[in-house]
Scaffold this motif. Sequence first.
Motif, PDB file in Angstrom:
ATOM      1  N   ALA A 229       1.433  11.717 -10.894  1.00  0.00           N
ATOM      2  CA  ALA A 229       1.729  10.615  -9.982  1.00  0.00           C
ATOM      3  C   ALA A 229       0.550   9.656 -10.009  1.00  0.00           C
ATOM      4  O   ALA A 229      -0.596  10.091 -10.005  1.00  0.00           O
ATOM      5  N   PRO A 230       0.801   8.357 -10.066  1.00  0.00           N
ATOM      6  CA  PRO A 230      -0.314   7.425 -10.123  1.00  0.00           C
ATOM      7  C   PRO A 230      -0.933   7.296  -8.746  1.00  0.00           C
ATOM      8  O   PRO A 230      -0.246   7.426  -7.744  1.00  0.00           O
TER       9      PRO A 230
ATOM     10  N   THR B 196       0.788  -4.972  -1.687  1.00  0.00           N
ATOM     11  CA  THR B 196       1.812  -3.955  -1.450  1.00  0.00           C
ATOM     12  C   THR B 196       1.263  -2.552  -1.707  1.00  0.00           C
ATOM     13  O   THR B 196       1.520  -1.627  -0.921  1.00  0.00           O
TER      14      THR B 196
ATOM     15  N   MET C 195       1.115   0.381   1.091  1.00  0.00           N
ATOM     16  CA  MET C 195       1.758   1.682   0.911  1.00  0.00           C
ATOM     17  C   MET C 195       0.756   2.807   1.104  1.00  0.00           C
ATOM     18  O   MET C 195       1.056   3.818   1.754  1.00  0.00           O
TER      19      MET C 195
ATOM     20  N   ARG D 294      -0.082   3.197   4.753  1.00  0.00           N
ATOM     21  CA  ARG D 294       1.014   3.833   5.498  1.00  0.00           C
ATOM     22  C   ARG D 294       0.982   5.347   5.288  1.00  0.00           C
ATOM     23  O   ARG D 294       1.209   6.113   6.213  1.00  0.00           O
TER      24      ARG D 294
ATOM     25  N   ILE E 110      -0.033   8.970   8.237  1.00  0.00           N
ATOM     26  CA  ILE E 110       0.491  10.304   8.536  1.00  0.00           C
ATOM     27  C   ILE E 110      -0.630  11.193   9.072  1.00  0.00           C
ATOM     28  O   ILE E 110      -0.438  11.994   9.974  1.00  0.00           O
TER      29      ILE E 110
ATOM     30  N   MET F 209       8.694   9.895  -2.454  1.00  0.00           N
ATOM     31  CA  MET F 209       7.491   9.078  -2.369  1.00  0.00           C
ATOM     32  C   MET F 209       6.743   9.044  -3.695  1.00  0.00           C
ATOM     33  O   MET F 209       6.189   8.008  -4.075  1.00  0.00           O
ATOM     34  N   GLY F 210       6.754  10.162  -4.401  1.00  0.00           N
ATOM     35  CA  GLY F 210       6.137  10.190  -5.733  1.00  0.00           C
ATOM     36  C   GLY F 210       6.847   9.232  -6.670  1.00  0.00           C
ATOM     37  O   GLY F 210       6.212   8.468  -7.397  1.00  0.00           O
TER      38      GLY F 210
ATOM     39  N   LEU G 207       8.597   6.630  -5.825  1.00  0.00           N
ATOM     40  CA  LEU G 207       8.386   5.233  -5.415  1.00  0.00           C
ATOM     41  C   LEU G 207       7.010   4.714  -5.837  1.00  0.00           C
ATOM     42  O   LEU G 207       6.889   3.578  -6.287  1.00  0.00           O
ATOM     43  N   SER G 208       5.977   5.566  -5.734  1.00  0.00           N
ATOM     44  CA  SER G 208       4.664   5.046  -6.132  1.00  0.00           C
ATOM     45  C   SER G 208       4.574   4.943  -7.649  1.00  0.00           C
ATOM     46  O   SER G 208       3.901   4.065  -8.181  1.00  0.00           O
TER      47      SER G 208
ATOM     48  N   MET H 231       9.676  -4.727  -6.084  1.00  0.00           N
ATOM     49  CA  MET H 231       8.488  -4.262  -5.389  1.00  0.00           C
ATOM     50  C   MET H 231       8.747  -4.169  -3.883  1.00  0.00           C
ATOM     51  O   MET H 231       8.417  -3.153  -3.254  1.00  0.00           O
TER      52      MET H 231
ATOM     53  N   SER I 275      10.935  -1.175  -3.200  1.00  0.00           N
ATOM     54  CA  SER I 275      10.190   0.095  -3.225  1.00  0.00           C
ATOM     55  C   SER I 275       9.386   0.267  -1.948  1.00  0.00           C
ATOM     56  O   SER I 275       9.300   1.366  -1.393  1.00  0.00           O
ATOM     57  N   ARG I 276       8.795  -0.833  -1.511  1.00  0.00           N
ATOM     58  CA  ARG I 276       7.952  -0.754  -0.322  1.00  0.00           C
ATOM     59  C   ARG I 276       8.780  -0.372   0.904  1.00  0.00           C
ATOM     60  O   ARG I 276       8.371   0.485   1.697  1.00  0.00           O
TER      61      ARG I 276
ATOM     62  N   PHE J   9       9.726   3.161   0.738  1.00  0.00           N
ATOM     63  CA  PHE J   9       8.552   3.984   1.016  1.00  0.00           C
ATOM     64  C   PHE J   9       8.329   4.101   2.517  1.00  0.00           C
ATOM     65  O   PHE J   9       8.082   5.183   3.041  1.00  0.00           O
ATOM     66  N   GLU J  10       8.442   2.941   3.194  1.00  0.00           N
ATOM     67  CA  GLU J  10       8.301   2.937   4.658  1.00  0.00           C
ATOM     68  C   GLU J  10       9.333   3.881   5.280  1.00  0.00           C
ATOM     69  O   GLU J  10       9.023   4.640   6.202  1.00  0.00           O
TER      70      GLU J  10
ATOM     71  N   ILE K 123       8.285   7.454   4.753  1.00  0.00           N
ATOM     72  CA  ILE K 123       7.192   7.795   5.665  1.00  0.00           C
ATOM     73  C   ILE K 123       7.737   8.030   7.073  1.00  0.00           C
ATOM     74  O   ILE K 123       7.361   8.984   7.763  1.00  0.00           O
ATOM     75  N   GLY K 124       8.649   7.128   7.488  1.00  0.00           N
ATOM     76  CA  GLY K 124       9.254   7.266   8.809  1.00  0.00           C
ATOM     77  C   GLY K 124       9.960   8.589   8.970  1.00  0.00           C
ATOM     78  O   GLY K 124       9.756   9.305   9.961  1.00  0.00           O
TER      79      GLY K 124
ATOM     80  N   TYR L 187       9.441  11.281   7.303  1.00  0.00           N
ATOM     81  CA  TYR L 187       8.438  12.345   7.257  1.00  0.00           C
ATOM     82  C   TYR L 187       7.834  12.556   8.646  1.00  0.00           C
ATOM     83  O   TYR L 187       7.746  13.682   9.138  1.00  0.00           O
ATOM     84  N   GLN L 188       7.454  11.426   9.274  1.00  0.00           N
ATOM     85  CA  GLN L 188       6.826  11.548  10.593  1.00  0.00           C
ATOM     86  C   GLN L 188       7.794  12.106  11.625  1.00  0.00           C
ATOM     87  O   GLN L 188       7.431  12.958  12.428  1.00  0.00           O
TER      88      GLN L 188
END
Lengths: 141, 137
Positions: A7-8, A127, A131, A134, A138, B16-17, B19-20, B107, B110-111, B114-115, B118-119, B121-122
């Motif tokens: 993963a980057p 961006t 990311m 964000r 957590i 998430m992996g 997406l990044s 982009m 993806s962002r 990703f949000e 994360i949401g 996940y939390q």
Amino acid sequence: MKPVNQAPNSTTTMSIAASALKAQQARMRIVAENIANADSIGNGPGSDPYRRQVPVFRAATVDGATGVKLAEIRKDPKPFGEEFDPSSPAANAEGYVKKPNVEMLTETMDMREAQRAYEANLNVVETARAMTSRTLDILRK
Amino acid sequence: MNVDDVGLFSALKARMGWLSQRQKVVAENVANASTPGFKPKDLKTQDFASMMQGNAPSEGIGLSVTRAGHISTESPGQTKVRAVKSPDSETTLDGNSVVLEEQMIKMADSRMQFEAAIGFYQKSMDMLRTASKLPGR
């Protein structure tokens, strides 16, 4: 392309964007040189004036990913223009002066394109940063 | 208990992996927006069905194996993310087919995804916390 097995991290993304920012910056510099020398004539009678420079981009490896770099700066082979001006120090026997092969319109368009690409890359950096931060959020709970 | 044992968490981790990883590919495309002959790439979409069956690819987020003695953290049979050529709608005269606007949309997309991840996940973490609290507290 080979399968990606790692993963980057966001720094990879950022250094790709940074390589592009650098390349676009260099391109802007060349555009500036071209515009600045749009009227530069040659040294002696009948000599060649300033020749337009062209930036050449090529994909380059940055941090194991594909970034970009300014590979070379070429000379534009386009013929020079001529103007009748016998009083100029660069005028030939017939009174004609060779003018640089720089066209303002082309340069302006090139400048705009560089600016747009620069902005796009800044967006990528922003961006990637958002990311990552964000993800770090957590940890804060 | 490992958080990854919960299906939702491992799916989110994979997401998430992915997406990044995609963000990196988009960065490459945007960086090469003026490189002659460059064709943009994109990742293959994630297979939702296989993720639901519990074999979501973890996108190699585990430790990398650099020596023979190291133990691989990746289980066998995992599929890897692949970047495939996906030219945008226009190709310029120099053979470049990156359209900045389309890359920007990817982009932003993806962002947002990703949000969302994360949401999720939390929220799921909060649920776990609620479940582990004593009743009435």
